[in-house]
Design a protein around this motif. Structure first.
Motif: not given
Length: 85
Positions: A24-29, A31-32, A61-67, A74-78
């Motif tokens: 799990t990670s959280t975007d700049t808004n 949202v997890s 599809p409701n969150q097809a793109a996010y920042q 990097a933590d998420w990929i690791a």
């Protein structure tokens, strides 16, 4: 310069990257985004001098793109261990 939500910013895009991640990670808004079994995403742009990236994510599809911050990405990929470009 920032891309509009869900749009690719050609001025700041060097080409997509396709990391895989789990957890799990959280975007700049705030949202997890959670994929415990692993999932592929595409990094389609970067902003703020490279400290934030735009993610294209086919899982919702409701969150097809996010920042997301590069640090969080990097933590998420690791948790999964690799990325391709």
């Amino acid at each position: 310069r920032r891309a509009q939500h869900g749009q690719r910013d050609p001025a700041t895009t060097r080409g997509p990257s396709s990391p895989t991640y789990a957890g799990t990670s959280t975007d700049t808004n705030g949202v997890s985004h959670s994929y415990e079994g692993g999932h592929y995403i595409s990094v389609v742009g970067y902003h703020d001098n490279g400290t934030t990236v735009t993610i294209a994510d086919s899982a919702d599809p409701n969150q097809a793109a996010y920042q997301i911050s590069v640090e969080h990405l990097a933590d998420w990929i690791a948790t999964r261990g690799y990325a391709t470009s």
